[in-house]
Design an enzyme around this catalytic site. Structure first.
Site, mmCIF file in Angstrom:
data_model
loop_
_atom_site.group_PDB
_atom_site.id
_atom_site.type_symbol
_atom_site.label_atom_id
_atom_site.label_comp_id
_atom_site.label_asym_id
_atom_site.label_seq_id
_atom_site.Cartn_x
_atom_site.Cartn_y
_atom_site.Cartn_z
ATOM 1 N N HIS A 510 30.327 0.955 5.004
ATOM 2 C CA HIS A 510 30.292 -0.498 4.813
ATOM 3 C C HIS A 510 28.992 -1.094 5.369
ATOM 4 O O HIS A 510 28.278 -1.815 4.670
ATOM 5 C CB HIS A 510 31.512 -1.112 5.515
ATOM 6 C CG HIS A 510 31.556 -2.611 5.500
ATOM 7 N ND1 HIS A 510 32.390 -3.321 4.671
ATOM 8 C CD2 HIS A 510 30.869 -3.534 6.210
ATOM 9 C CE1 HIS A 510 32.205 -4.614 4.865
ATOM 10 N NE2 HIS A 510 31.281 -4.777 5.804
ATOM 11 N N GLU A 511 28.704 -0.790 6.609
ATOM 12 C CA GLU A 511 27.515 -1.386 7.237
ATOM 13 C C GLU A 511 26.244 -0.915 6.543
ATOM 14 O O GLU A 511 25.272 -1.660 6.439
ATOM 15 C CB GLU A 511 27.470 -1.067 8.736
ATOM 16 C CG GLU A 511 28.606 -1.697 9.549
ATOM 17 C CD GLU A 511 28.745 -3.200 9.345
ATOM 18 O OE1 GLU A 511 27.728 -3.882 9.114
ATOM 19 O OE2 GLU A 511 29.890 -3.688 9.389
ATOM 20 N N HIS A 514 25.486 -3.112 3.652
ATOM 21 C CA HIS A 514 24.678 -4.279 4.051
ATOM 22 C C HIS A 514 23.209 -3.871 4.180
ATOM 23 O O HIS A 514 22.308 -4.596 3.758
ATOM 24 C CB HIS A 514 25.137 -4.805 5.409
ATOM 25 C CG HIS A 514 26.420 -5.575 5.403
ATOM 26 N ND1 HIS A 514 26.644 -6.633 4.565
ATOM 27 C CD2 HIS A 514 27.534 -5.458 6.170
ATOM 28 C CE1 HIS A 514 27.864 -7.135 4.816
ATOM 29 N NE2 HIS A 514 28.417 -6.431 5.781
ATOM 30 N N HIS A 517 21.466 -3.658 0.931
ATOM 31 C CA HIS A 517 21.221 -5.015 0.429
ATOM 32 C C HIS A 517 19.916 -5.552 1.050
ATOM 33 O O HIS A 517 19.141 -6.244 0.403
ATOM 34 C CB HIS A 517 22.419 -5.883 0.826
ATOM 35 C CG HIS A 517 22.587 -7.149 0.046
ATOM 36 N ND1 HIS A 517 23.551 -8.069 0.348
ATOM 37 C CD2 HIS A 517 21.917 -7.650 -1.010
ATOM 38 C CE1 HIS A 517 23.467 -9.089 -0.505
ATOM 39 N NE2 HIS A 517 22.483 -8.860 -1.330
HETATM 40 ZN ZN LIG Z 1 30.392 -6.524 6.472
#
Ligand SMILES: [Zn+2]
Length: 754
Positions: A510-511, A514, A517
């Site tokens: 998940h991290e 980011h 992105h």
């Molecule tokens: Zn998050």
């Protein structure tokens, strides 16, 4: 990340930049300063100029705690002077001499803020905390002084009003729009009388929300539930019982037992408690927190908070607080968010009734003659889950070694999808010896950026997991991203293998979502770069990357037993997948109920809020808000009831009108997973397409358009409901129904604060 989420124009300007632009570009600020005779002071010390390290990475060895206050003070003074120079420019306001100049101002402030707030989050000290307390109000006042400066706004407005006649790139147009709208949102267009009223409202709100958080805290911490007999606590561990005895003594009830309430409506000790009357007592104390059952009652407070927020929105010409608060969101209006959530209610309510029947059956089989209530729910749901799915967390962890999860899992996924490669480096200064650093190389072999990975829990780190930037990507500055991921994985004792739970595996993916992105950002302006996107969008790219944690090809590459080297058995992974659909009527239902409640409060007009003038009317409003949709508040109550819903009634605005964001991004995430599965899964073609349409776009365009560019259509809710085991229009669906989707254990957003 935090800075990004808050990146309305004020915060963005605050964290952006000034000095000489790379590539010999004209610097509008310097020119203006010369023309108008305004002198911008030079900074001194480490933060006055860019770092000498590769990628402008921060040199932690060159900064001491005593440097921060003077650096902040200087940096604010410099930005103040830069703003004066913009205002004093005798030339007509233009995009370059006003909008870009504002974007470029505050470069030193950006440098010191990024390093300082990274450290207060992940490696703080008493001194850093003190500095934070001292400097935060000053930073807020500084930001307000820019956003609410009438002369500056006049120049911004002049440029904005002329926009139809200007030639701009879409990104320029977006920067102009954000700058203008951010200032309008802060109050730039209000009359003096209106602005005075807004100030008075803000001040009263500040008092009331502080009072709310104190009351909610007191109702939780100062009013533990007292039990007379040890037998009431049957089922709890010896150490829990001892703690309960100690707490009772501390609270003035020697010889009795006290259980402190936790934040949520459900209480973590309930599943272990054998005594049903004791379970009911504990649950009811939680459910009736701060609602007048004891001497604490926040009901009139929250009605007044809702009324003041609606009044403030009305001063800005908006019908309700939610419309005002959602100005820069993807969903834009409370109606869009409410319609979205209301679609979930029928399948959710059906699933809740089905699960309740299954649990009541289990109760009967256990010799009970009652129907399941919220205080029984997890006791029986957990039993069934353990029997059905045989999930053995400890056995699973033996397949998840942290370095392999990162390098053979996350990095492998990034290579397969995006062509990225990684090189560990040990030459850069770090703020803690447990921080790992990597150079990230792009698909063509060029350097893409720097990645810092700070995995372990320690007392100096706040809870949760997050991502942010030490340096933002920006073509204007010629900067490449320097990005960090922070997690809170319990560190293995010296000499033992570093294993992690499946939840942390998911969070690591998940991290890094980011981080991607941020790495793929391809913007001219920092304030639109990478993760600088709406609150109800920013969690989408990260959530979607969780899908690869259980993707067979990725899994086979990293999930190997730490002793035998064997790959994780498929059956073990399948059980996670199946279990992730279990008990969603409650797990998902309590979140949906809380999100609906938040939006119903925020969507009240001033008159509607004012009409809630007795505590009883507040109770009725809460109940009706959920029951008129078909949710039974007594069967599956919201994760937080209004009277202790800190996210929405504490602090200046908190998550008010924003709690739905987790659900909204989950919709985008699940629909995107479906797209990947239907288009061949883990391929470079798919990765490049996602990068081109979503991950490289920052906050430069309409989010629906962005999604459509990716998926070829608007987002749909069905994949999310299916992933949750909630099938619309199919009330008889078995909660065990399975598809080929990946697992979703612990990915509802709560493991990640950002
Ligand atoms: Zn998050």
């Amino acid at each position: 990340m935090k800075a990004h989420i808050l990146a309305t124009t004020a915060a963005a300007a605050l964290l952006s930049a000034c000095t000489t632009a790379p590539g010999g570009e004209m610097d509008p600020i310097a020119d203006a300063a010369v023309d108008a005779g305004v002198s911008v002071p030079e900074g001194t010390g480490y933060f006055a100029s860019d770092s000498d390290l590769p990628f402008l990475a921060p040199d932690f060895s060159a900064v001491s705690e005593d440097d921060y206050i003077p650096a902040f003070e200087q940096a604010m003074a410099i930005q103040k002077a830069e703003i004066e120079a913009i205002k004093a420019n005798p030339a007509e306001p233009t995009f370059a001499n006003t909008i870009v100049a504002l974007e470029k101002s505050g470069r030193m402030l950006g440098r010191v803020s990024r390093v300082f707030f990274a450290l207060t989050g992940s490696n703080t000290t008493d001194r850093l905390d003190e500095i934070n307390t001292e400097i935060s109000p000053k930073l807020t006042a500084h930001g307000d002084s820019i956003t609410l400066d009438p002369e500056l706004f006049a120049r911004v407005k002049a440029v904005y009003d002329n926009r139809a006649a200007m030639t701009m790139t879409p990104e320029d147009a977006k920067l102009l729009e954000n700058t203008y709208e951010g200032m309008v949102h802060a109050g730039a267009l209000l009359t003096d009388a209106q602005r005075e009223r807004v100030k008075a409202i803000n001040s009263e709100l500040s008092t009331l929300t502080t009072e709310f958080s104190q009351d909610a805290r007191a109702a939780m911490s100062d009013q533990p539930v007292i039990f007379d007999n040890r037998s009431d606590l049957a089922g709890l561990s010896e150490s829990d019982i001892r703690s309960a005895a100690d707490l009772a003594t501390e609270k003035g009830f020697p010889g009795k037992y006290a259980i402190a309430l936790q934040n949520t409506t459900q209480q973590p000790l309930l599943p272990s408690m054998e005594n049903r009357a004791a379970r009911e007592k504990l649950f009811m104390a939680s459910f009736h927190r701060a609602d007048g059952t004891t001497d604490i009652d926040t009901r009139q407070l929250i009605a007044r908070i809702a009324e003041l927020r609606a009044e403030k929105a009305a001063l800005f010409g908006e019908p309700d607080w939610a419309t005002y608060a959602m100005w820069d969101r993807m969903a834009e209006t409370p109606k869009t968010a409410l319609d979205f959530m209301e679609q979930m209610v029928p399948p959710l309510a059906a699933t809740q009734r089905r699960e309740a029947a299954i649990l009541t059956e289990a109760i009967t089989a256990d010799g009970g003659d009652y129907e399941v209530k919220p205080w029984d729910w997890y006791r029986y749901a957990n039993k069934i889950k353990a029997e059905r799915y045989d999930l053995d967390e400890d056995a699973m962890m033996e397949y998840f070694q942290l370095d392999k999860v990162l390098e053979d899992g996350v990095f492998y996924m990034a290579e397969k999808l995006y062509g990225l490669t990684f090189e560990r480096r040990t030459d850069l200064p770090v703020y803690h010896p447990d921080v790992w650093t990597y150079t990230v190389f792009d698909r063509d072999g060029s350097e893409l950026g720097l990645f810092y990975f700070d995995p372990f829990q320690r007392p100096s780190k706040r809870g949760g997991a997050w991502m942010s930037n030490f340096v933002d990507q920006s073509d204007l500055w010629g900067t490449k991203p320097v990005i960090y991921n922070v997690l809170n994985i319990p560190k293995a004792p010296e000499g033992e293998p570093q294993l992690v739970s499946f939840d942390w595996v998911n969070t690591t993916f998940h991290e890094f979502g980011h981080a991607l992105h941020g790495f793929f950002a391809d913007q001219r302006y920092e304030s639109l770069s990478g993760t600088a996107t709406a609150r109800d969008f920013v969690e989408y790219p990260s959530q979607v990357h969780e899908m690869w944690a259980t993707w067979p090809e990725v899994l086979r590459n990293y999930a190997k037993h730490y002793q035998t080297g064997e790959t994780i058995p498929q059956a073990m992974v399948d059980r996670i997948e199946a279990a992730s659909k279990f008990n969603q009527g409650y797990d998902f239902g309590e979140t949906v109920a809380a999100a609906l409640l938040d939006m119903k409060w925020a969507a009240l007009s001033k008159e509607e809020a004012a009409a809630l003038d007795t505590p009883e009317k507040v109770d009725a409003f809460e109940r009706n808000s959920l029951e008129e949709l078909g949710l039974e508040i007594d069967l599956v109550p919201p994760r937080y009831r209004s009277t202790y819903f800190n996210h929405i009634f504490s602090g200046p605005a908190g998550y008010s009108a924003g709690y739905y964001s987790y659900l909204w991004t989950e919709m985008l995430d699940r629909d995107s997973r479906k797209w990947f599965r239907e288009n061949g899964g883990l391929t470079r073609e798919n990765g490049d397409h996602y990068r081109a349409t979503v991950l490289s776009r920052g906050g430069t365009m309409d989010y629906f358009e962005m999604f459509e560019n990716f998926a070829g259509r608007q987002p749909e809710i069905t994949p999310m409901l299916e992933a949750r085991g909630l099938v619309p229009g199919d009330e008889a669906a078995d909660s065990e129904v399975s598809d080929d989707g990946p697992a979703n254990v612990g990915s509802t957003g709560d493991t990640s604060v950002d």
